[in-house]
Design an enzyme around this catalytic site. Structure first.
Site, PDB file in Angstrom:
ATOM      1  N   LYS A 143      -8.833 -28.517 -38.713  1.00 38.98           N
ATOM      2  CA  LYS A 143      -8.912 -30.549 -38.858  1.00 38.98           C
ATOM      3  C   LYS A 143      -7.549 -31.106 -39.632  1.00 38.98           C
ATOM      4  O   LYS A 143      -7.234 -31.470 -38.497  1.00 38.98           O
ATOM      5  CB  LYS A 143      -9.950 -31.265 -40.093  1.00 38.98           C
ATOM      6  CG  LYS A 143     -11.387 -30.321 -40.124  1.00 38.98           C
ATOM      7  CD  LYS A 143     -12.650 -30.355 -40.630  1.00 38.98           C
ATOM      8  CE  LYS A 143     -13.929 -30.114 -40.124  1.00 38.98           C
ATOM      9  NZ  LYS A 143     -14.482 -30.740 -41.332  1.00 38.98           N
TER      10      LYS A 143
ATOM     11  N   GLN B 123     -14.340 -31.096 -48.389  1.00 38.88           N
ATOM     12  CA  GLN B 123     -15.098 -30.109 -47.231  1.00 38.88           C
ATOM     13  C   GLN B 123     -16.287 -29.484 -47.930  1.00 38.88           C
ATOM     14  O   GLN B 123     -16.213 -29.128 -49.298  1.00 38.88           O
ATOM     15  CB  GLN B 123     -14.315 -28.690 -47.133  1.00 38.88           C
ATOM     16  CG  GLN B 123     -14.774 -27.710 -46.552  1.00 38.88           C
ATOM     17  CD  GLN B 123     -14.719 -27.710 -44.463  1.00 38.88           C
ATOM     18  OE1 GLN B 123     -14.171 -29.006 -43.667  1.00 38.88           O
ATOM     19  NE2 GLN B 123     -16.013 -27.422 -44.524  1.00 38.88           N
TER      20      GLN B 123
ATOM     21  N   ASP C   4     -16.902 -38.188 -42.814  1.00 34.81           N
ATOM     22  CA  ASP C   4     -17.594 -37.584 -42.330  1.00 34.81           C
ATOM     23  C   ASP C   4     -19.223 -38.206 -42.236  1.00 34.81           C
ATOM     24  O   ASP C   4     -20.052 -38.037 -41.836  1.00 34.81           O
ATOM     25  CB  ASP C   4     -18.640 -36.382 -43.299  1.00 34.81           C
ATOM     26  CG  ASP C   4     -17.426 -34.876 -43.001  1.00 34.81           C
ATOM     27  OD1 ASP C   4     -17.082 -34.771 -41.979  1.00 34.81           O
ATOM     28  OD2 ASP C   4     -17.207 -34.100 -43.862  1.00 34.81           O
TER      29      ASP C   4
END
Ligand code: NAD
Length: 291
Positions: free
Chosen positions: A52, A96, A119
Site C-alpha cells: 500500500k 492494518q 478503509d
C-alpha cells in the site's frame, strides 16, 4: 471466457490517479497523504501494508508507515490514532487488520475520524454506504464494483450469490450490488457457513462473489455455464518451488471453473490489486473533500 484483469485495471486507475495528483499539486499546491499503522510482525500484514505504501509513492502521494511493536497497548494505539486524527497533513489513514488479540479492533475502528477512514470501516461510513450516501466504500467491494464496471459486466436484474458475510467483503458487497446504482440493481443472495444446500443456490447464480477464505472451494459442478466469477480469496499455501516458500490460492478452482465461466478474476492479479488501487482512490477523495 474473459479474464477480469485486476492487475491491468488497477494500473489504469493508478495512472488516472497520478494525473489527478499532478493537477491537484498544480492548482491547489496539495499532495494527498496516506498513513498506515501496523501493529506486530505478521508476515502477510507487513506485505500488504508495504504494498500500500509503495503504491502511494508510485502515484505521487505522500505516505507514512507507523510500525508499532506486538506488545503495543490498546491505549497507546488509541493515542496514535488521535495524533493522526488531528494531523492536518494526513488526509486518510488505515490501521492494518488483524490486530493482536489483546486489542479490541472495533474500539480502534470507532476511534478513527470518519473523514479520514479511507478503509471505510467506521460505523458512520458503513451506515452511509448502506444508505447509498456518498462515503468511503471499503476498498475490496469498491474494487469489485469498479472491475465489473470497467468490463461492462451487466449486474442489473442478475442473480448474484455472495459466499461469505464478513464485514469487510461479503456483507458490504451484498448491500452494494442490491442498491440502485450503476453497478447494482441485482437480486442478491448472501450465503455463509450455516447455509444449507449451497450448491443448489450457486447453480442459480449469474454472478458469484466467493469470499470465504477456503482455497479452491468453488468447483465447476457448483456453477452454471456463462457465470461471472469474482474470486476474493487469498490463502497462502506452502510451496517449496517458490522463492517465497508459498503460493497464493483463491476460493475458486480456477482451472475447472474458468472453462465454464464467461468472466472470471484470477488469483493473484484479480481483486487484490484492485483493493490497493481503490484505497488510493479513497485517499484522493479524502484529500479533495478538504478543499
Ligand atoms: P472471514 O474469514 O471474515 O469470513 C469468511 C466468511 O465465509 C464467513 O462469513 C463465513 O460464514 C463464510 N464461510 C466459511 N465457510 C463457508 C462455507 N463452507 N460455505 C459458505 N460460507 C462459508 O473472511 P474475509 O475477511 O471476508 O476474507 C475472505 C477471503 O478473502 C480470505 O481468503 C481473505 O484473505 C480474502 N480477502 C482478500 C482481499 C483482497 O484484497 N483480495 C480482501 C479481503 C479479504
Amino acid at each position: 471466457m474473459i479474464v477480469l484483469d485486476g492487475k491491468k485495471t488497477a494500473a489504469d486507475i493508478k495512472e488516472e490517479i497520478a494525473l489527478e495528483v499532478v493537477e491537484l499539486k498544480r492548482r491547489e499546491n496539495i499532495v494527498p497523504h496516506l498513513a498506515a499503522v501496523i501493529v506486530g510482525n505478521d508476515g502477510a500484514s507487513i506485505t500488504y501494508v508495504n504494498a500500500k505504501v509503495k503504491a502511494c509513492e508510485r502515484v505521487g502521494f505522500e505516505s507514512s508507515l507507523i510500525r508499532l511493536p506486538e506488545n503495543t497497548t490498546e491505549d497507546d494505539l488509541l493515542n496514535e490514532i488521535n495524533i493522526l486524527n488531528v494531523d492536518k497533513d494526513i488526509d486518510g489513514f488505515i490501521v492494518q487488520l488483524p490486530l493482536p488479540s489483546h486489542i479490541d479492533e472495533q474500539k480502534i475502528i470507532m476511534a478513527i475520524d470518519p473523514e479520514k477512514d479511507v478503509d471505510g470501516f467506521h460505523p458512520t461510513n458503513v451506515g452511509k454506504m448502506a444508505l447509498n450516501l456518498p462515503t468511503f466504500i471499503s476498498a475490496t467491494p469498491y474494487g469489485i464494483l469498479e472491475l465489473l464496471d470497467r468490463y461492462n459486466v451487466e449486474t442489473s436484474g442478475k442473480h448474484v450469490v455472495v459466499i461469505g458475510r464478513s464485514h469487510i467483503v461479503g456483507s458490504p458487497m451484498s448491500i452494494l450490488l442490491a442498491q440502485k446504482r450503476k453497478v447494482g440493481n441485482a437480486t442478491v443472495t448472501i450465503t455463509h457457513s450455516r447455509t444449507k444446500n449451497l450448491k443448489e443456490i450457486t447453480l442459480q447464480a449469474d454472478i458469484i462473489i466467493a469470499a470465504l477464505g477456503i482455497p479452491e472451494f468453488l468447483k465447476a459442478d457448483m456453477i452454471k455455464d456463462d457465470v461471472t466469477v469474482i474470486d476474493v480469496g487469498i490463502t497462502r499455501v506452502p510451496d517449496s518451488r517458490k522463492k517465497s516458500g508459498y503460493r497464493l490460492l483463491g476460493d475458486v478452482d480456477y482451472e475447472e471453473v474458468s472453462k465454464k465461466a464467461s468472466f472470471i478474476t484470477p488469483v493473484p492479479g484479480g481483486v487484490g490489486p484492485m483493493t490497493i488501487a481503490m484505497l488510493l482512490k479513497n485517499t484522493l477523495i479524502a484529500c479533495r473533500n478538504k478543499i
